[in-house]
Write a protein that holds these residues in place. Structure first.
Motif, PDB file in Angstrom:
ATOM      1  N   LEU A 106       0.864  -1.224  -0.053  1.00  0.00           N
ATOM      2  CA  LEU A 106      -0.215   0.021   0.028  1.00  0.00           C
ATOM      3  C   LEU A 106       0.666   1.322   0.107  1.00  0.00           C
ATOM      4  CD1 LEU A 106      -3.064  -0.826   2.405  1.00  0.00           C
ATOM      5  CD2 LEU A 106      -3.086  -0.515  -0.081  1.00  0.00           C
ATOM      6  N   HIS A 186     -11.735   7.410  -5.188  1.00  0.00           N
ATOM      7  CA  HIS A 186     -10.686   7.738  -4.075  1.00  0.00           C
ATOM      8  C   HIS A 186     -11.362   9.192  -3.350  1.00  0.00           C
ATOM      9  CE1 HIS A 186      -6.203   8.190  -3.112  1.00  0.00           C
ATOM     10  NE2 HIS A 186      -6.854   9.423  -2.871  1.00  0.00           N
ATOM     11  N   MET A 242      -6.042   8.784   4.744  1.00  0.00           N
ATOM     12  CA  MET A 242      -5.812   7.427   4.236  1.00  0.00           C
ATOM     13  C   MET A 242      -7.104   6.693   3.543  1.00  0.00           C
ATOM     14  SD  MET A 242      -2.702   6.479   4.460  1.00  0.00           S
ATOM     15  CE  MET A 242      -2.405   8.172   4.008  1.00  0.00           C
ATOM     16  N   LEU A 245      -6.670   6.048  -0.150  1.00  0.00           N
ATOM     17  CA  LEU A 245      -5.888   4.808  -0.392  1.00  0.00           C
ATOM     18  C   LEU A 245      -6.617   3.577   0.157  1.00  0.00           C
ATOM     19  CD1 LEU A 245      -2.209   4.459   0.908  1.00  0.00           C
ATOM     20  CD2 LEU A 245      -3.782   2.730   1.473  1.00  0.00           C
ATOM     21  N   GLU A 248      -9.147   2.448  -2.735  1.00  0.00           N
ATOM     22  CA  GLU A 248      -8.460   1.820  -3.799  1.00  0.00           C
ATOM     23  C   GLU A 248      -8.222   0.685  -3.478  1.00  0.00           C
ATOM     24  OE1 GLU A 248      -6.124   3.524  -6.709  1.00  0.00           O
ATOM     25  OE2 GLU A 248      -6.477   5.669  -5.726  1.00  0.00           O
ATOM     26  N   VAL A 255      -3.005   0.017  -5.960  1.00  0.00           N
ATOM     27  CA  VAL A 255      -3.357   1.271  -5.696  1.00  0.00           C
ATOM     28  C   VAL A 255      -2.410   2.203  -6.372  1.00  0.00           C
ATOM     29  CG1 VAL A 255      -3.386   3.146  -3.732  1.00  0.00           C
ATOM     30  CG2 VAL A 255      -3.932   0.788  -3.289  1.00  0.00           C
ATOM     31  N   GLN A 258      -2.105   6.918  -4.166  1.00  0.00           N
ATOM     32  CA  GLN A 258      -1.541   6.749  -2.590  1.00  0.00           C
ATOM     33  C   GLN A 258      -0.455   7.826  -2.198  1.00  0.00           C
ATOM     34  OE1 GLN A 258       0.143   4.964  -4.823  1.00  0.00           O
ATOM     35  NE2 GLN A 258       0.977   3.371  -3.765  1.00  0.00           N
ATOM     36  N   ASP A 261      -1.993  11.221  -0.799  1.00  0.00           N
ATOM     37  CA  ASP A 261      -2.251  10.825   0.401  1.00  0.00           C
ATOM     38  C   ASP A 261      -1.100  10.645   1.449  1.00  0.00           C
ATOM     39  OD1 ASP A 261      -4.778  10.955  -0.803  1.00  0.00           O
ATOM     40  OD2 ASP A 261      -5.181   8.898  -0.784  1.00  0.00           O
ATOM     41  N   LEU A 262      -0.177   9.974   1.170  1.00  0.00           N
ATOM     42  CA  LEU A 262       0.857   9.618   2.028  1.00  0.00           C
ATOM     43  C   LEU A 262       1.632  11.025   2.458  1.00  0.00           C
ATOM     44  CD1 LEU A 262       2.079   6.444   0.500  1.00  0.00           C
ATOM     45  CD2 LEU A 262       0.919   6.753   2.939  1.00  0.00           C
ATOM     46  N   THR A 285      -0.303   4.830  10.306  1.00  0.00           N
ATOM     47  CA  THR A 285      -0.714   4.727   8.987  1.00  0.00           C
ATOM     48  C   THR A 285      -1.644   3.377   8.773  1.00  0.00           C
ATOM     49  OG1 THR A 285       1.199   5.924   8.264  1.00  0.00           O
ATOM     50  CG2 THR A 285      -0.029   4.580   6.695  1.00  0.00           C
ATOM     51  N   VAL A 289      -5.748   3.333   7.942  1.00  0.00           N
ATOM     52  CA  VAL A 289      -6.204   2.519   6.800  1.00  0.00           C
ATOM     53  C   VAL A 289      -7.362   1.464   7.114  1.00  0.00           C
ATOM     54  CG1 VAL A 289      -5.585   0.850   4.682  1.00  0.00           C
ATOM     55  CG2 VAL A 289      -3.992   2.958   5.062  1.00  0.00           C
TER      56      VAL A 289
END
Length: 327
Positions: A106, A186, A242, A245, A248, A255, A258, A261-262, A285, A289
């Motif tokens: 991920l 998303h 998250m 992510l 997806e 994915v 991401q 988002d990260l 994290t 998720v």
């Protein structure tokens, strides 16, 4: 005067609750939020419709008060319905058991779109260079040379100014059949999870290269700029960050969206007090998720309805209506 108006507001609200009607128009109009009520809804009584209620979310406090009022009237039942859940240690196995595909990958940025773009550029320029080599005289030397150098220019731009190249890659990514659906799913996840956790939405966009959901919260913004985010707020922002992510990961084997988002999550983590260690950030994290994916699975009908509404470029009000009317 103001006191008489306040008493009148309370009486009207009480009557509205008893008979299942929406609040009167003048009651909820304050500052940047405009709620115009009137008429009866379906079985639940209060109903939010494009002709009945308009929400202009320019002030987070006013937007929250308006949605809280609709919740009290029995309409916005999903608004801020998710209670706070304390962070805990989370494993990859939990993500897999929940339905996340390839949970171990991920956090690895996808290179699908980048690779497809570069392969197309190199392949196309190489093919054209070979054809240009058949030109007579000096043209057969200079044209292939110039054509072949296009690939080097693209690579140079990617090294010096990646942002410029990302615009081109984003536009090129539209050739993938699932790209628009991925974007909608998303961004709808960010929208829905923010709504469920009580963070007002200002706007959104699904345009290629401009995909985003705008959240509005004056207090959170102040804490973010001052670097004073506490654990509770960090946890909520992490779950919202998250959500895309997670959406997806539940739907696709790979994915793609991401990276942003990260990056957003890391921006929040850099402003927490006290700061989190590397292992704590990794666990946060995973936990975020897990919670986001759980919310999306438990509210699948609302998420699907929101994806459809956002794909049709519905207003924020229309999106909220889609969430609340989903069975």
């Amino acid at each position: 005067g103001d006191r008489g108006r306040s008493r009148r507001a309370r009486r009207e609200t009480s009557r509205a609750r008893r008979r299942g009607a929406a609040a009167p128009a003048w009651l909820a109009r304050r500052g940047g939020v405009l709620l115009g009520g009137g008429g009866r809804g379906g079985p639940q009584g209060a109903r939010l419709g494009h002709r009945q209620v308009g929400v202009v979310q320019k002030d987070s406090q006013e937007a929250r008060q308006a949605l809280d009022q609709l919740k009290e009237l029995g309409w916005a039942k999903r608004w801020s319905s998710q209670p706070y859940m304390s962070r805990r240690t989370t494993s990859l196995r939990e993500l897999t058991n929940l339905g996340i595909k390839n949970a171990e990958n991920l956090a690895i940025p996808s290179v699908r779109n980048d690779a497809a773009f570069l392969f197309t550029v190199v392949g196309t320029t190489g093919f054209l260079a070979v054809l240009a080599g058949q030109l007579p005289g000096d043209w057969g030397f200079f044209v292939p040379y110039l054509t072949g150098s296009i690939s080097l220019v693209v690579l140079a731009i990617g090294s010096i100014s990646p942002g410029l190249l990302q615009v081109a890659i984003g536009s090129f990514s539209a050739v993938f059949p699932d790209y628009q659906e991925r974007i909608a799913r998303h961004e709808a996840a960010h929208f829905l999870v923010a709504y469920l956790t009580g963070l007002p939405i200002l706007g959104y966009s699904l345009d290629i290269g401009k995909e985003h959901v705008n959240l509005v919260d004056d207090q959170l913004q102040k804490l973010l700029y001052s670097g004073q985010l506490d654990q509770k707020e960090v946890d909520r922002l992490a779950v919202i960050s998250m959500a895309g992510l997670a959406a997806e990961g539940l739907e696709y084997d790979k994915v793609v969206g991401q990276s942003a988002d990260l990056f957003t999550l890391q921006r929040f983590l850099n402003r927490t007090k006290p700061p989190l260690g590397k292992a704590q950030q990794q666990n946060l994290t995973r936990w975020a998720v897990l919670i986001a994916a759980s919310l999306l699975k438990n509210n699948k009908a609302a998420h699907d309805a929101l994806v459809s509404a956002m794909s049709q470029k519905a207003t924020v009000l229309g999106c909220i209506e889609a969430i609340e009317n989903a069975s």
